[in-house]
Design a protein around this motif. Structure first.
Motif, PDB file in Angstrom:
ATOM      1  N   ALA A  50       0.819  -1.161   0.053  1.00 21.70           N
ATOM      2  CA  ALA A  50       0.021   0.039   0.017  1.00 21.70           C
ATOM      3  C   ALA A  50       1.017   1.439   0.061  1.00 21.70           C
ATOM      4  CB  ALA A  50      -0.795   0.087   1.202  1.00 21.70           C
ATOM      5  N   GLU A  51       0.251   2.312  -0.365  1.00 16.80           N
ATOM      6  CA  GLU A  51       1.186   3.524  -0.080  1.00 16.80           C
ATOM      7  C   GLU A  51       1.710   3.778   1.237  1.00 16.80           C
ATOM      8  OE1 GLU A  51      -1.372   6.898  -1.155  1.00 16.80           O
ATOM      9  OE2 GLU A  51      -1.269   6.604  -3.161  1.00 16.80           O
ATOM     10  N   LYS A  52       1.184   3.091   2.245  1.00 18.41           N
ATOM     11  CA  LYS A  52       1.805   3.322   3.531  1.00 18.41           C
ATOM     12  C   LYS A  52       3.069   2.425   3.950  1.00 18.41           C
ATOM     13  CE  LYS A  52      -2.058   1.519   5.610  1.00 18.41           C
ATOM     14  NZ  LYS A  52      -3.186   1.545   6.740  1.00 18.41           N
ATOM     15  N   THR A  53       3.029   1.493   3.029  1.00 15.64           N
ATOM     16  CA  THR A  53       4.258   0.704   2.969  1.00 15.64           C
ATOM     17  C   THR A  53       5.536   1.484   2.383  1.00 15.64           C
ATOM     18  OG1 THR A  53       2.942  -1.309   2.543  1.00 15.64           O
ATOM     19  CG2 THR A  53       5.133  -1.569   1.983  1.00 15.64           C
ATOM     20  N   ILE A  54       5.153   2.135   1.215  1.00 16.20           N
ATOM     21  CA  ILE A  54       6.491   2.983   0.742  1.00 16.20           C
ATOM     22  C   ILE A  54       6.797   4.293   1.704  1.00 16.20           C
ATOM     23  CG2 ILE A  54       6.964   4.574  -1.125  1.00 16.20           C
ATOM     24  CD1 ILE A  54       4.874   2.875  -2.857  1.00 16.20           C
ATOM     25  N   ALA A  55       5.771   4.580   2.375  1.00 21.18           N
ATOM     26  CA  ALA A  55       6.329   5.530   3.424  1.00 21.18           C
ATOM     27  C   ALA A  55       7.068   5.021   4.638  1.00 21.18           C
ATOM     28  CB  ALA A  55       5.228   6.330   3.906  1.00 21.18           C
ATOM     29  N   THR A  56       6.693   3.980   5.016  1.00 22.70           N
ATOM     30  CA  THR A  56       7.468   3.165   6.013  1.00 22.70           C
ATOM     31  C   THR A  56       8.788   2.913   5.399  1.00 22.70           C
ATOM     32  OG1 THR A  56       5.485   2.138   7.004  1.00 22.70           O
ATOM     33  CG2 THR A  56       7.404   1.108   7.470  1.00 22.70           C
ATOM     34  N   TRP A  57       8.928   2.356   4.183  1.00 16.25           N
ATOM     35  CA  TRP A  57      10.299   2.018   3.680  1.00 16.25           C
ATOM     36  C   TRP A  57      11.066   3.142   3.646  1.00 16.25           C
ATOM     37  CZ3 TRP A  57       8.167  -1.321  -1.025  1.00 16.25           C
ATOM     38  CH2 TRP A  57       8.023  -2.719  -0.452  1.00 16.25           C
ATOM     39  N   ILE A  58      10.511   4.511   3.558  1.00 17.42           N
ATOM     40  CA  ILE A  58      11.464   5.790   3.354  1.00 17.42           C
ATOM     41  C   ILE A  58      11.869   6.105   4.608  1.00 17.42           C
ATOM     42  CG2 ILE A  58      11.125   8.115   2.759  1.00 17.42           C
ATOM     43  CD1 ILE A  58       9.684   7.531   0.179  1.00 17.42           C
ATOM     44  N   ARG A  59      10.785   6.022   5.676  1.00 17.42           N
ATOM     45  CA  ARG A  59      11.374   6.272   7.044  1.00 17.42           C
ATOM     46  C   ARG A  59      12.488   5.300   7.525  1.00 17.42           C
ATOM     47  NH1 ARG A  59       9.090   9.099  10.289  1.00 17.42           N
ATOM     48  NH2 ARG A  59       7.018   9.138   9.517  1.00 17.42           N
ATOM     49  N   GLN A  60      12.456   3.987   7.059  1.00 19.92           N
ATOM     50  CA  GLN A  60      13.457   3.168   7.592  1.00 19.92           C
ATOM     51  C   GLN A  60      14.663   3.384   6.843  1.00 19.92           C
ATOM     52  OE1 GLN A  60      11.474  -0.480   6.104  1.00 19.92           O
ATOM     53  NE2 GLN A  60      10.876  -0.873   8.474  1.00 19.92           N
ATOM     54  N   ILE A  61      14.596   4.014   5.625  1.00 21.13           N
ATOM     55  CA  ILE A  61      15.941   4.275   4.739  1.00 21.13           C
ATOM     56  C   ILE A  61      16.442   5.479   5.606  1.00 21.13           C
ATOM     57  CG2 ILE A  61      16.837   5.467   2.912  1.00 21.13           C
ATOM     58  CD1 ILE A  61      14.770   3.536   1.121  1.00 21.13           C
ATOM     59  N   VAL A  62      15.787   6.277   5.911  1.00 26.46           N
ATOM     60  CA  VAL A  62      16.251   7.838   6.695  1.00 26.46           C
ATOM     61  C   VAL A  62      16.915   7.336   7.943  1.00 26.46           C
ATOM     62  CG1 VAL A  62      15.170   9.795   7.879  1.00 26.46           C
ATOM     63  CG2 VAL A  62      14.626   9.238   5.750  1.00 26.46           C
ATOM     64  N   GLN A  63      16.251   6.088   8.586  1.00 27.03           N
ATOM     65  CA  GLN A  63      16.777   5.833  10.128  1.00 27.03           C
ATOM     66  C   GLN A  63      17.887   4.901   9.685  1.00 27.03           C
ATOM     67  OE1 GLN A  63      13.318   3.901  11.402  1.00 27.03           O
ATOM     68  NE2 GLN A  63      12.631   5.700  12.394  1.00 27.03           N
ATOM     69  N   GLY A  64      18.507   4.725   8.393  1.00 32.94           N
ATOM     70  CA  GLY A  64      19.735   3.862   8.100  1.00 32.94           C
ATOM     71  C   GLY A  64      19.222   2.518   8.149  1.00 32.94           C
ATOM     72  N   LYS A  65      18.274   2.004   7.803  1.00 29.98           N
ATOM     73  CA  LYS A  65      17.836   0.569   7.608  1.00 29.98           C
ATOM     74  C   LYS A  65      17.582   0.252   6.372  1.00 29.98           C
ATOM     75  CE  LYS A  65      15.547   0.924  12.167  1.00 29.98           C
ATOM     76  NZ  LYS A  65      14.400   0.839  12.874  1.00 29.98           N
TER      77      LYS A  65
END
Length: 191
Positions: A54-69
């Motif tokens: 879902a769109e929110k999955t992409i948002a979560t992935w972006i947050r994880q990338i920002v967090q270094g994950k």
């Protein structure tokens, strides 16, 4: 949020051009294209993988990338791809796209307008909660519209004296007459 410390950002092609006659700096990520291109890529991906992503999955992935994950994002993506009915709907390039989009949202947008960091984080939260869409985020990005950099310069000159950390535009004169447009757009997001 923690600043990105992973190496994935080193792989994003980012261009900086300085236009000396106008004393302007232009930052871009050519592979992303326009803001409308970004929206289309997200829409296409979600449409092809609607049962898993879902769109929110992409948002979560972006947050994880920002967090270094980034590695965690890659593992989740590869796992989804391996279980997908059509693995071709998970192109390898989409992982690069996620990193490019993350750099745009929390890098370039914030260089051009420091308040974008907070605003884009709020928008990402809204997408993760399912109360906003990527279309809304892209439409509301303060630096999307023509003339936004000039507006940010003009607003900066009024508010910089109150800032804890000063942001300097090297005394480049702003030609913007409608400073209030940027402030209204940012306020609309927060209210």
């Amino acid at each position: 949020m923690v600043p990105p410390t992973n190496l994935a950002f080193n792989q994003v092609h980012h261009e900086v051009k300085v236009v000396k006659n106008f004393k302007q700096r232009m930052d871009s990520i050519p592979a992303l294209g326009t803001y409308d291109d970004i929206k289309s890529k997200i829409d296409d991906f979600v449409e092809q993988n609607v049962s898993e992503v879902a769109e929110k999955t992409i948002a979560t992935w972006i947050r994880q990338i920002v967090q270094g994950k980034s590695e965690q994002v890659k593992e989740e993506y590869v796992s989804l791809k391996s279980h997908a009915k059509d693995p071709k709907s998970y192109p390898d390039e989409f992982l690069s796209f996620l990193h490019q989009l993350t750099l745009l949202i929390f890098g370039l947008e914030c260089i051009r307008n420091p308040s974008s960091f907070v605003l884009n984080a709020v928008l990402l939260n809204l997408i993760e909660k399912g109360t906003a869409s990527w279309e809304f985020l892209i439409e509301m990005m303060p630096m999307k519209d023509a003339g936004s950099v000039d507006r940010a310069r003009a607003v900066n000159k009024y508010f910089n004296e109150f800032a804890i950390a000063k942001y300097n535009y090297d005394d480049i004169a702003s030609s913007c007459k409608d400073d209030i447009v940027l402030i209204q757009k940012e306020n609309q997001i927060l209210t």
